[in-house]
Motif scaffolding. Structure first.
Motif, mmCIF file in Angstrom:
data_model
loop_
_atom_site.group_PDB
_atom_site.id
_atom_site.type_symbol
_atom_site.label_atom_id
_atom_site.label_comp_id
_atom_site.label_asym_id
_atom_site.label_seq_id
_atom_site.Cartn_x
_atom_site.Cartn_y
_atom_site.Cartn_z
ATOM 1 N N LEU A 1 0.812 -1.222 0.000
ATOM 2 C CA LEU A 1 0.000 0.000 0.000
ATOM 3 C C LEU A 1 0.844 1.270 0.000
ATOM 4 O O LEU A 1 0.345 2.340 -0.349
ATOM 5 C CB LEU A 1 -0.941 0.022 1.208
ATOM 6 C CG LEU A 1 -2.039 -1.023 1.226
ATOM 7 C CD1 LEU A 1 -2.747 -1.028 2.575
ATOM 8 C CD2 LEU A 1 -3.039 -0.792 0.095
ATOM 9 N N THR B 1 2.974 0.068 -5.655
ATOM 10 C CA THR B 1 1.720 0.755 -6.022
ATOM 11 C C THR B 1 1.666 1.028 -7.521
ATOM 12 O O THR B 1 0.604 0.946 -8.127
ATOM 13 C CB THR B 1 1.523 2.066 -5.230
ATOM 14 O OG1 THR B 1 2.598 2.967 -5.493
ATOM 15 C CG2 THR B 1 1.387 1.795 -3.743
ATOM 16 N N TRP C 1 -1.543 -0.369 -9.460
ATOM 17 C CA TRP C 1 -2.431 0.793 -9.490
ATOM 18 C C TRP C 1 -2.052 1.786 -10.577
ATOM 19 O O TRP C 1 -2.893 2.519 -11.089
ATOM 20 C CB TRP C 1 -2.390 1.471 -8.123
ATOM 21 C CG TRP C 1 -3.429 2.505 -7.833
ATOM 22 C CD1 TRP C 1 -4.228 3.182 -8.712
ATOM 23 C CD2 TRP C 1 -3.779 2.990 -6.550
ATOM 24 N NE1 TRP C 1 -5.049 4.065 -8.044
ATOM 25 C CE2 TRP C 1 -4.790 3.962 -6.706
ATOM 26 C CE3 TRP C 1 -3.328 2.707 -5.262
ATOM 27 C CZ2 TRP C 1 -5.358 4.645 -5.631
ATOM 28 C CZ3 TRP C 1 -3.904 3.393 -4.202
ATOM 29 C CH2 TRP C 1 -4.907 4.344 -4.395
ATOM 30 N N THR D 1 1.930 6.387 -7.848
ATOM 31 C CA THR D 1 2.859 6.390 -6.723
ATOM 32 C C THR D 1 2.550 7.597 -5.852
ATOM 33 O O THR D 1 1.922 8.563 -6.301
ATOM 34 C CB THR D 1 4.337 6.446 -7.164
ATOM 35 O OG1 THR D 1 4.566 7.670 -7.856
ATOM 36 C CG2 THR D 1 4.700 5.253 -8.036
ATOM 37 N N LEU E 1 -4.179 -5.896 -6.568
ATOM 38 C CA LEU E 1 -3.319 -5.932 -5.381
ATOM 39 C C LEU E 1 -3.255 -7.349 -4.818
ATOM 40 O O LEU E 1 -2.178 -7.875 -4.528
ATOM 41 C CB LEU E 1 -3.862 -4.965 -4.326
ATOM 42 C CG LEU E 1 -3.302 -5.068 -2.909
ATOM 43 C CD1 LEU E 1 -1.816 -4.761 -2.882
ATOM 44 C CD2 LEU E 1 -4.071 -4.147 -1.977
#
Length: 175
Positions: free
Chosen positions: A37, A43, A47, A50, A160
């Motif tokens: 996370l 990340t 995702w 950053t 994730l």
């Protein structure tokens, strides 16, 4: 195994209708989940974002996504208890961000008008797994942000989970 709830309990037995809640179980440790996370190298993988911050409560967060940075004094860390809880204010919606992700002027205006929301990651040990609950709140009930995070968080948390369990994030989900 994942569950999506409409809203969390407010501790008094009533529903808090301004939150999106998503819970899943990940075969990992609380420390590894915390790292996923907060570590920019991780990340970015699941995702595409950053965060530049020291993760201390009250510290600013600069979001970097696709070569664009979003900095705002109101983007801050709200809670940081490694392996247990991470919470921060959601990013500022900018015209550069909207253009890059294909958000039109009308939707962008609605996003900006809804105000700032926040996200919390509650991390709880569950045997040889970790229970992760993502709570995105301070949302306008039925609002545009709520609709976007309602679609976004399940895909993001799935990527994730895949990264932590297999070493490979999921391919980007088409919008």
């Amino acid at each position: 195994m994942a569950a999506r709830e409409r809203a969390p309990m407010d501790g008094k037995g009533s529903m808090d209708n301004d939150a999106f809640v998503y819970t899943t179980y990940i075969r990992t440790t609380p420390d590894e989940l915390w790292k996923a996370l907060t570590d920019p190298g991780l990340t970015r993988r699941y995702w595409g974002v950053t965060f530049e911050t020291d993760w201390a409560v009250g510290s600013p967060m600069v979001w970097e996504e696709g070569g664009r940075t979003t900095a705002d004094p109101a983007q801050v860390v709200l809670a940081a208890d490694p392996g247990r809880l991470l919470s921060y204010t959601w990013h500022t919606f900018t015209t550069e961000w909207a253009e890059a992700v294909g958000i039109g002027d009308e939707v962008f205006a609605r996003l900006v008008g809804e105000g700032r929301s926040k996200v919390s990651f509650v991390i709880e040990p569950a045997g040889d797994m970790v229970k992760l609950t993502v709570v995105h709140d301070d949302l306008v009930p039925g609002g545009t942000i709520r609709g976007l995070v309602g679609e976004g968080w399940p895909a993001l948390v799935s990527s994730l989970k895949s990264l932590l369990e297999t070493g490979e994030e999921l391919p980007e989900v088409p919008r």
